[in-house]
Design a protein around this motif. Structure first.
Motif, PDB file in Angstrom:
ATOM      1  N   GLY A 269       0.798  -1.221   0.000  1.00 64.38           N
ATOM      2  CA  GLY A 269       0.000   0.000   0.000  1.00 64.38           C
ATOM      3  C   GLY A 269       0.830   1.270   0.000  1.00 64.38           C
ATOM      4  O   GLY A 269       0.302   2.352  -0.245  1.00 64.38           O
ATOM      5  N   ALA A 270       2.122   1.152   0.254  1.00 64.26           N
ATOM      6  CA  ALA A 270       2.992   2.326   0.282  1.00 64.26           C
ATOM      7  C   ALA A 270       3.346   2.771  -1.134  1.00 64.26           C
ATOM      8  O   ALA A 270       3.373   1.971  -2.062  1.00 64.26           O
ATOM      9  CB  ALA A 270       4.267   2.021   1.062  1.00 64.26           C
ATOM     10  N   THR A 271       3.619   4.053  -1.282  1.00 66.99           N
ATOM     11  CA  THR A 271       4.048   4.612  -2.562  1.00 66.99           C
ATOM     12  C   THR A 271       5.454   5.175  -2.377  1.00 66.99           C
ATOM     13  O   THR A 271       5.712   5.900  -1.421  1.00 66.99           O
ATOM     14  CB  THR A 271       3.097   5.737  -3.013  1.00 66.99           C
ATOM     15  N   ARG A 272       6.340   4.798  -3.286  1.00 66.18           N
ATOM     16  CA  ARG A 272       7.729   5.260  -3.226  1.00 66.18           C
ATOM     17  C   ARG A 272       8.175   5.661  -4.623  1.00 66.18           C
ATOM     18  O   ARG A 272       7.648   5.193  -5.616  1.00 66.18           O
ATOM     19  CB  ARG A 272       8.671   4.154  -2.733  1.00 66.18           C
ATOM     20  N   VAL A 273       9.207   6.517  -4.676  1.00 69.78           N
ATOM     21  CA  VAL A 273       9.832   6.874  -5.942  1.00 69.78           C
ATOM     22  C   VAL A 273      11.060   5.980  -6.094  1.00 69.78           C
ATOM     23  O   VAL A 273      11.973   6.014  -5.265  1.00 69.78           O
ATOM     24  CB  VAL A 273      10.240   8.361  -5.980  1.00 69.78           C
ATOM     25  N   VAL A 274      11.056   5.158  -7.138  1.00 65.30           N
ATOM     26  CA  VAL A 274      12.159   4.244  -7.405  1.00 65.30           C
ATOM     27  C   VAL A 274      12.576   4.431  -8.854  1.00 65.30           C
ATOM     28  O   VAL A 274      11.753   4.310  -9.760  1.00 65.30           O
ATOM     29  CB  VAL A 274      11.751   2.768  -7.162  1.00 65.30           C
ATOM     30  N   GLY A 275      13.836   4.738  -9.070  1.00 66.26           N
ATOM     31  CA  GLY A 275      14.325   4.948 -10.432  1.00 66.26           C
ATOM     32  C   GLY A 275      13.649   6.102 -11.135  1.00 66.26           C
ATOM     33  O   GLY A 275      13.446   6.057 -12.341  1.00 66.26           O
ATOM     34  N   GLY A 276      13.239   7.127 -10.387  1.00 68.59           N
ATOM     35  CA  GLY A 276      12.592   8.293 -10.971  1.00 68.59           C
ATOM     36  C   GLY A 276      11.109   8.117 -11.261  1.00 68.59           C
ATOM     37  O   GLY A 276      10.474   9.005 -11.807  1.00 68.59           O
ATOM     38  N   LYS A 277      10.547   6.977 -10.912  1.00 71.05           N
ATOM     39  CA  LYS A 277       9.124   6.731 -11.150  1.00 71.05           C
ATOM     40  C   LYS A 277       8.416   6.504  -9.822  1.00 71.05           C
ATOM     41  O   LYS A 277       8.943   5.847  -8.930  1.00 71.05           O
ATOM     42  CB  LYS A 277       8.921   5.479 -12.017  1.00 71.05           C
ATOM     43  N   GLN A 278       7.217   7.052  -9.713  1.00 70.49           N
ATOM     44  CA  GLN A 278       6.411   6.841  -8.515  1.00 70.49           C
ATOM     45  C   GLN A 278       5.674   5.513  -8.655  1.00 70.49           C
ATOM     46  O   GLN A 278       4.977   5.276  -9.633  1.00 70.49           O
ATOM     47  CB  GLN A 278       5.405   7.973  -8.314  1.00 70.49           C
ATOM     48  N   ILE A 279       5.853   4.648  -7.660  1.00 68.12           N
ATOM     49  CA  ILE A 279       5.303   3.298  -7.722  1.00 68.12           C
ATOM     50  C   ILE A 279       4.527   2.994  -6.448  1.00 68.12           C
ATOM     51  O   ILE A 279       5.002   3.282  -5.346  1.00 68.12           O
ATOM     52  CB  ILE A 279       6.431   2.258  -7.888  1.00 68.12           C
ATOM     53  N   GLN A 280       3.349   2.391  -6.610  1.00 67.36           N
ATOM     54  CA  GLN A 280       2.574   1.923  -5.461  1.00 67.36           C
ATOM     55  C   GLN A 280       2.790   0.412  -5.352  1.00 67.36           C
ATOM     56  O   GLN A 280       2.630  -0.323  -6.324  1.00 67.36           O
ATOM     57  CB  GLN A 280       1.098   2.219  -5.614  1.00 67.36           C
ATOM     58  N   PHE A 281       3.136  -0.034  -4.161  1.00 67.16           N
ATOM     59  CA  PHE A 281       3.473  -1.429  -3.928  1.00 67.16           C
ATOM     60  C   PHE A 281       2.253  -2.194  -3.415  1.00 67.16           C
ATOM     61  O   PHE A 281       1.604  -1.774  -2.464  1.00 67.16           O
ATOM     62  CB  PHE A 281       4.617  -1.530  -2.911  1.00 67.16           C
TER      63      PHE A 281
END
Length: 119
Positions: free
Chosen positions: A55-67
């Motif tokens: 449910g967390a959202t993080r920026v990984v590799g310049g892209k915002q991703i919801q896990f």
């Protein structure tokens, strides 16, 4: 006499059920063999797949991703789905002690234009 009639009725019912034509798929839903992917995911994403809570959202590799949540696939692999900023869902899996890898889309994940290309 009653037993004979019931037996004959039972035989007739079984005969009728055995003649129903079974439906068959027009195209396969999955590949007939599981193929290990050749390309593993980059280290920052692999770490995030392991560490970031569902449910967390993080920026990984310049892209915002919801896990999404982790789950076990029918193949026995530990998997997790991610949704990027454009609402595209990808599934990543890994074997017990190996690295994460991207899984090819299943039919349910194709958009309408991609599905036409697959036919």
């Amino acid at each position: 006499m009653k037993k004979i009639v019931l037996t004959l009725c039972g035989i007739c019912m079984l005969q009728g059920c055995s003649t129903i034509e079974q439906p068959t798929a027009q195209r396969p839903l999955v590949e007939h063999e599981y193929v290990d992917p050749a390309e593993q995911v980059e280290s920052p994403l692999a770490s995030a797949l392991t560490d970031v809570p569902a449910g967390a959202t993080r920026v990984v590799g310049g892209k915002q991703i919801q896990f999404g949540r982790t789950f076990f696939a029918a193949s026995g692999l530990l998997c997790r789905n991610l949704v990027d900023h454009s609402n595209q869902e990808r599934i990543y899996c890994k074997r017990s002690q190996s690295n994460w890898f991207a899984v090819n889309n299943v039919i349910a994940q194709y958009s309408e234009s991609q599905e036409l290309e697959a036919k």
